[in-house]
Scaffold this active site. Sequence first.
Site, PDB file in Angstrom:
ATOM      1  N   ASP A 129      -1.728  -2.784   8.911  1.00 46.90           N
ATOM      2  CA  ASP A 129      -2.883  -2.935   9.419  1.00 46.90           C
ATOM      3  C   ASP A 129      -2.895  -3.097  10.873  1.00 46.90           C
ATOM      4  O   ASP A 129      -1.944  -3.765  11.341  1.00 46.90           O
ATOM      5  CB  ASP A 129      -3.758  -4.025   8.625  1.00 46.90           C
ATOM      6  CG  ASP A 129      -4.116  -3.913   7.244  1.00 46.90           C
ATOM      7  OD1 ASP A 129      -3.924  -2.755   6.780  1.00 46.90           O
ATOM      8  OD2 ASP A 129      -4.095  -4.702   6.504  1.00 46.90           O
TER       9      ASP A 129
HETATM   10  N1  URA Z   1      -0.869  -5.214   3.004  1.00 44.10           N
HETATM   11  C1  URA Z   1      -1.726  -5.441   3.814  1.00 44.10           C
HETATM   12  O1  URA Z   1      -2.849  -6.152   3.241  1.00 44.10           O
HETATM   13  N2  URA Z   1      -1.700  -4.973   5.245  1.00 44.10           N
HETATM   14  C2  URA Z   1      -0.905  -4.445   5.660  1.00 44.10           C
HETATM   15  O2  URA Z   1      -0.754  -4.297   6.854  1.00 44.10           O
HETATM   16  C3  URA Z   1       0.516  -4.371   5.043  1.00 44.10           C
HETATM   17  C4  URA Z   1       0.309  -4.472   3.522  1.00 44.10           C
END
Ligand code: URA
Length: 243
Positions: free
Chosen positions: A103
């Site tokens: 993310d």
């Molecule tokens: N899980 C999440 O919630 N975000 C990420 O970036 C990776 C795994």
Amino acid sequence: MRLDKLLSNTGYGSRKEVRQLLKKGMIRVNGTVVKDPAQHVDSESDAISLLGEEVIYREFIYLMMHKPPGVLSATEDTRDRTVVDLLRNEERHFEPFPVGRLDKDTEGLLLLTNDGKLAHNLLSPKKEVPKTYFAKVAGHVTQEDAEAFAGGVILDDGYETKPGMLTILHSDEISEIELTITEGKFHQVKRMFEAVGKKVIYLKRVTMGPLVLDEELPMGEYRELTVEELQMLVKVNSSKQKG
Ligand code: URA
């Protein structure tokens, strides 16, 4: 492969710049000056030289990045900076892409490569490649949460996750944990905690398969994988699929 593509991929400049080198007679293939950018060459068997110096061709690049928050795991975006924007031209001309997504606000280990086959295998759900995340979570994370994750939790869209291994490092008003999962659903770690009524406030990926984030790598920096790291990755890549 076309000669201009090979030279450009090897770092001798853009296709346009490479054509200038060819035009000036600076490139030889098996001892003969070649000026045709479209000439087909075999990187394995043809000897290519620039002003007498051997051109060593490499096709693939494998980079470990310490992704900073605020940057997208994508190759391009009209609004935000992407992880590819953080690369120098030397690496960018290989056209690497991130293997899987973190993310925008997640930091940590990100592999970038132009090896599509390896990326595909690492991301294949059948390979069940484990990924470990360090997270700070609002509220007390409990042994019950660990048990729930071990059995698989139901996400907001009804999907039941595969078992995740939760290690509680510190349980307090803000808890610190490590979670290892073998899937990569959208926002998976955050949504797993939501499934047990808690909110992730900081997330960092520390491992992906055999790769461990090099803590010496400052945030936003990257380096090529070592030979050992690459060998371990290739092993995962060629291992049988689970299930
Ligand atoms: N899980 C999440 O919630 N975000 C990420 O970036 C990776 C795994």
